[in-house]
Design an enzyme around this catalytic site. Structure first.
Site, PDB file in Angstrom:
ATOM      1  N   ASN A 273      55.106  38.900  15.470  1.00 44.81           N
ATOM      2  CA  ASN A 273      53.653  38.843  15.643  1.00 44.81           C
ATOM      3  C   ASN A 273      53.295  39.372  17.023  1.00 44.81           C
ATOM      4  O   ASN A 273      54.160  39.783  17.788  1.00 44.81           O
ATOM      5  CB  ASN A 273      53.133  37.417  15.434  1.00 44.81           C
ATOM      6  CG  ASN A 273      53.805  36.418  16.363  1.00 44.81           C
ATOM      7  OD1 ASN A 273      53.720  36.540  17.580  1.00 44.81           O
ATOM      8  ND2 ASN A 273      54.494  35.428  15.780  1.00 44.81           N
TER       9      ASN A 273
ATOM     10  N   ASP B 124      58.641  23.565  10.127  1.00 41.24           N
ATOM     11  CA  ASP B 124      57.432  23.358  10.929  1.00 41.24           C
ATOM     12  C   ASP B 124      57.793  22.527  12.156  1.00 41.24           C
ATOM     13  O   ASP B 124      58.001  21.311  12.065  1.00 41.24           O
ATOM     14  CB  ASP B 124      56.368  22.646  10.089  1.00 41.24           C
ATOM     15  CG  ASP B 124      55.002  22.640  10.751  1.00 41.24           C
ATOM     16  OD1 ASP B 124      54.937  22.356  11.969  1.00 41.24           O
ATOM     17  OD2 ASP B 124      54.007  22.928  10.072  1.00 41.24           O
TER      18      ASP B 124
ATOM     19  N   LYS C 124      71.572  48.877   9.684  1.00 40.40           N
ATOM     20  CA  LYS C 124      70.212  49.385   9.549  1.00 40.40           C
ATOM     21  C   LYS C 124      69.950  49.813   8.109  1.00 40.40           C
ATOM     22  O   LYS C 124      70.743  50.546   7.509  1.00 40.40           O
ATOM     23  CB  LYS C 124      69.989  50.563  10.495  1.00 40.40           C
ATOM     24  CG  LYS C 124      68.610  51.189  10.390  1.00 40.40           C
ATOM     25  CD  LYS C 124      68.479  52.383  11.325  1.00 40.40           C
ATOM     26  CE  LYS C 124      67.119  53.060  11.156  1.00 40.40           C
ATOM     27  NZ  LYS C 124      66.985  54.238  12.043  1.00 40.40           N
TER      28      LYS C 124
END
Length: 409
Positions: A215, A311, A294
């Site tokens: 992210n 979590d 890869k």
């Protein structure tokens, strides 16, 4: 990885005096601990101390030339010993021999270290180290009484086996114990004495040997919170994903990459924490399998099977004796509704929600927060993340204090 500290020692100026004694070999470890904690350390040795530890070793650790001679043309042209006495915020003599302590008690100034002790306004601490019989001698006991009455802090000695083979009091305190004493001298701020575990930055979930799912988190908000907590005296352990930010001086950093690594590291660190702040942008999912090589671009499409990550915030909040828990919610819509639902679902004490997207939140130098807790809410306006962090930890301190007061009644 830096040393764990319970108070902000960054840029504190510590004059570390070393006298002649076998315990001097331990002072290299003490100097390293102080430097790792962010302190500036200047070593001053008595003339005979060099028989037990080399000046070059200490210079390499502290980055400063060791001072030994009271008459030093290089420094004394400008009254260098007075300048050094003014520079110090704490004078710590370790080990402090019986001879040094007797001369200090008598107010003598025949060595540079004794002169500095007479000339400084900074607090002075001594860590006695001597034979058990020397420590028990009435002359030593009288000297300790006088020094204590003058405000000199006497740290130790410890008891145990001595180099001479005898048992009893007279051993210098270990470097870790002396570091704790130094921390207590400088302890201040709303989080002094509180241990904090803080997660920050992104996680990276590997797809193959070169690619990952991640992210846009830069870690700036979490690192700003860490800096603010350190300034307020907290003992900070920072569990950090991969970021391009300098380590906050004085924080203990545990570097991780994946969500599973962050989960394991956090649960290992949080057991004795007073506060847990989950600021990291943890990936919700990870690839079921990771290719060892890869993946070649052979097909027009590529399907990744993802599995949910544990979590971290929920698991910490569910601990039987958990710390005060603060979570973060990064949302693109319905900020308050989603944040409040997250706070309730995870059972945390406070949630700090921020709008992300459109150059907000991730990677930016500024942010704004909506902070929610049971029965309360407040908005912290758009501003630099450093300033925002200060306001947030002030709110956290208020809520922690309020919770403690409620529990006590």
């Amino acid at each position: 990885m830096t040393s764990r500290v319970s108070v902000h020692l960054r840029s504190r100026r510590i004059l570390l005096g070393i006298t002649a004694g076998i315990a001097a070999y331990k002072v290299a470890g003490l100097a390293r601990l102080l430097v790792s904690a962010g302190a500036e350390v200047q070593v001053v040795m008595t003339p005979s101390a060099g028989e037990f530890i080399g000046a070059m070793t200490l210079q390499a650790i502290t980055g400063r030339p060791v001072r030994e001679a009271i008459f030093d043309a290089q420094h004394e042209a400008a009254m260098g010993h007075i300048e050094l006495a003014r520079w110090a915020e704490l004078v710590l003599v370790a080990p402090a021999s019986a001879d040094f302590l007797a001369r200090l008690c008598a107010g003598m100034a025949d060595t540079l270290l004794h002169t500095l002790c007479l000339a400084t306004d900074a607090p002075i601490a001594v860590a006695p180290a001597m034979n058990v019989r020397m420590w028990a001698n009435p002359a030593s006991r009288a000297n300790m009484k006088v020094l204590g009455e003058r405000g000199v802090m006497i740290w130790g000695p410890a008891s145990g086996e001595q180099a001479c083979g005898e048992q009893g009091p007279g051993r210098m305190l270990e470097p870790e114990a002396l570091l704790e004493k130094v921390r207590q001298v400088f302890a201040s701020g709303r989080f002094a004495g509180r241990r904090v575990v803080l997660t920050a930055g992104p996680t990276r979930e590997p797809v193959d040997a070169v690619r990952f799912v991640g992210n846009r988190s830069s870690g700036k908000m979490g690192y700003a919170i860490g800096e603010a907590l350190l300034r307020e005296g907290a003992d900070v352990t920072l569990v950090s994903g991969p970021v391009a930010l300098p380590v906050p001086a004085g924080a203990r950093v545990v570097s991780v990459e994946t969500a599973l690594e962050m989960h394991r590291a956090t649960l290992a660190e949080v057991a004795d924490a007073d506060l847990f702040v989950a600021c990291a942008a943890v990936a919700d999912y990870r690839p079921v399998s990771t290719a060892s090589q890869k993946i070649k671009k052979d097909a027009d499409t590529l399907t990744l099977e993802l599995v949910r990550n544990p979590d971290i915030l929920r698991d910490v909040a569910a601990m039987p004796e958990r710390p005060f828990c603060v979570g973060f919610a990064a949302e693109t819509e319905r900020l308050e509704a989603y944040a409040e639902a997250k706070r309730r679902a995870k059972g945390v004490d406070m949630i700090a929600a921020n709008q992300v997207g459109r150059q907000q939140g991730f990677e930016a130098d500024e942010n704004a927060l909506l902070v929610l807790w049971e029965g309360g809410r407040t908005r912290l306006p758009q501003q630099a993340k450093t300033r925002l962090a200060e306001q947030l930890i002030s709110l956290i301190a208020e809520r922690m204090d309020a919770q403690t007061t409620t529990q006590d009644t």
